[in-house]
Design an enzyme around this catalytic site. Sequence first.
Site, PDB file in Angstrom:
ATOM      1  N   LYS A   1     139.193  49.950 -34.339  1.00 32.02           N
ATOM      2  CA  LYS A   1     140.478  50.363 -34.920  1.00 32.02           C
ATOM      3  C   LYS A   1     140.401  51.834 -35.276  1.00 32.02           C
ATOM      4  CE  LYS A   1     141.986  46.103 -37.099  1.00 32.02           C
ATOM      5  NZ  LYS A   1     140.867  45.211 -37.421  1.00 32.02           N
TER       6      LYS A   1
ATOM      7  N   GLU B   1     131.280  35.696 -34.812  1.00 35.75           N
ATOM      8  CA  GLU B   1     130.995  36.127 -36.191  1.00 35.75           C
ATOM      9  C   GLU B   1     131.941  35.478 -37.196  1.00 35.75           C
ATOM     10  OE1 GLU B   1     132.509  39.422 -38.119  1.00 35.75           O
ATOM     11  OE2 GLU B   1     133.337  40.374 -36.333  1.00 35.75           O
TER      12      GLU B   1
HETATM   13  N1  PSU Z   1     136.612  45.895 -37.808  1.00 34.71           N
HETATM   14  C1  PSU Z   1     137.669  45.135 -37.464  1.00 34.71           C
HETATM   15  N2  PSU Z   1     137.698  43.842 -37.853  1.00 34.71           N
HETATM   16  C2  PSU Z   1     136.675  43.272 -38.551  1.00 34.71           C
HETATM   17  C3  PSU Z   1     135.553  44.087 -38.880  1.00 34.71           C
HETATM   18  C4  PSU Z   1     135.567  45.383 -38.496  1.00 34.71           C
HETATM   19  O1  PSU Z   1     138.580  45.626 -36.828  1.00 34.71           O
HETATM   20  O2  PSU Z   1     136.734  42.075 -38.875  1.00 34.71           O
HETATM   21  C5  PSU Z   1     134.401  43.486 -39.627  1.00 34.71           C
HETATM   22  C6  PSU Z   1     133.281  43.080 -38.654  1.00 34.71           C
HETATM   23  O3  PSU Z   1     132.636  41.932 -39.172  1.00 34.71           O
HETATM   24  C7  PSU Z   1     132.345  44.267 -38.731  1.00 34.71           C
HETATM   25  C8  PSU Z   1     132.471  44.670 -40.181  1.00 34.71           C
HETATM   26  O4  PSU Z   1     131.013  43.981 -38.391  1.00 34.71           O
HETATM   27  O5  PSU Z   1     133.843  44.465 -40.497  1.00 34.71           O
HETATM   28  C9  PSU Z   1     132.045  46.091 -40.414  1.00 34.71           C
HETATM   29  O6  PSU Z   1     132.054  46.372 -41.765  1.00 34.71           O
HETATM   30  P1  PSU Z   1     131.537  47.800 -42.295  1.00 34.71           P
HETATM   31  O7  PSU Z   1     132.565  48.785 -41.813  1.00 34.71           O
HETATM   32  O8  PSU Z   1     131.515  47.662 -43.772  1.00 34.71           O
HETATM   33  O9  PSU Z   1     130.217  48.008 -41.696  1.00 34.71           O
END
Ligand code: PSU
Length: 303
Positions: free
Chosen positions: A161, A27
């Site tokens: 996390k 990604e």
């Molecule tokens: N959590 C992490 N590192 C990241 C992401 C999430 O520890 O880089 C990124 C990933 O691309 C994930 C996105 O798909 O954030 C999720 O965002 P949201 O919580 O807005 O859905």
Amino acid sequence: MSFENYIIISEEVKEAINGNKAVVALESTIISHGMPYPQNYDTALLVENTVRKNNAVPATIAIIDGKIKVGLSLRDLEIISTGKNILKASRRDLPVIISKKLNAATTVSATMICAALASLKIFATGGIGGVHRNAQNTFDISADLKELSITNIAVVSAGVKSILDIGLTLEYLETMGVPVIGYRTDEFPAFYTRQSGYKVNYRLDSPEEIAEAMKVKRELGLNGGMIIANPVPEEFSMDKKIIDEAIEASLTKADKNNIKGKDVTPFLLSEINNITGGTSLESNIRLVMNNAKLAAEIIVRSV
Ligand code: PSU
Ligand code: MN
């Protein structure tokens, strides 16, 4: 018109797909919105090389000038690492970002969609999105989870996390029918640390066993992804107290600054990076490399 008009698969990736060789999707939100420059650019290359070293072809995915690119050139990587106007695309963002010919990094959900369009089967990242703490009031649940219930890509991650509610995230995945496999662990990992206090559904100890479970799922027509939770290597894991404090401080600041919607996760990630400095970044880079290696090991046994 079909989806092929919107997607550009690199020569390297196309050759691998046509030759039935192993490909690992990667990604780009982690690059554009999860790490500072220039470490993000270096990490993107390191992770691609890790995949290559383990006998698979990397396919980093992003949207450049409105085209879904599967396999990025060095120029593309530079754009998403340094660009100021790189949007963050999850499932709901794809139609407008593509029709307006914009640049965007893809989250886990959008990367799964694009990887599936290119017939890829596995994808490595750092951490997936999940159910945020206090989601009972905010309804903030990442689109990644719903995607995992419908799109057929296995996702190797180091867990989630604890900016998220890990327990609720696992409950949601159970409801959505997503298998959560621990690689050589009984416990679901918490990204920077190997333990979270929550169990995985099943522990599998070899890439062969994981490849076999993926095959059964595919042949039974059970749509959706699979989470392969791969704990950060011991030597790069962080002190729980230090990371917990950084996460608490970041959450408080996000609340105070009234950060909402798609900005929440990038805000928290950058705050954590600022508070903990090099240690968390190093741990982050190492765990992504570790996930890329495992994804390659699994997929070379699946083709
Ligand atoms: N959590 C992490 N590192 C990241 C992401 C999430 O520890 O880089 C990124 C990933 O691309 C994930 C996105 O798909 O954030 C999720 O965002 P949201 O919580 O807005 O859905
Ligand atoms: Mn959200």
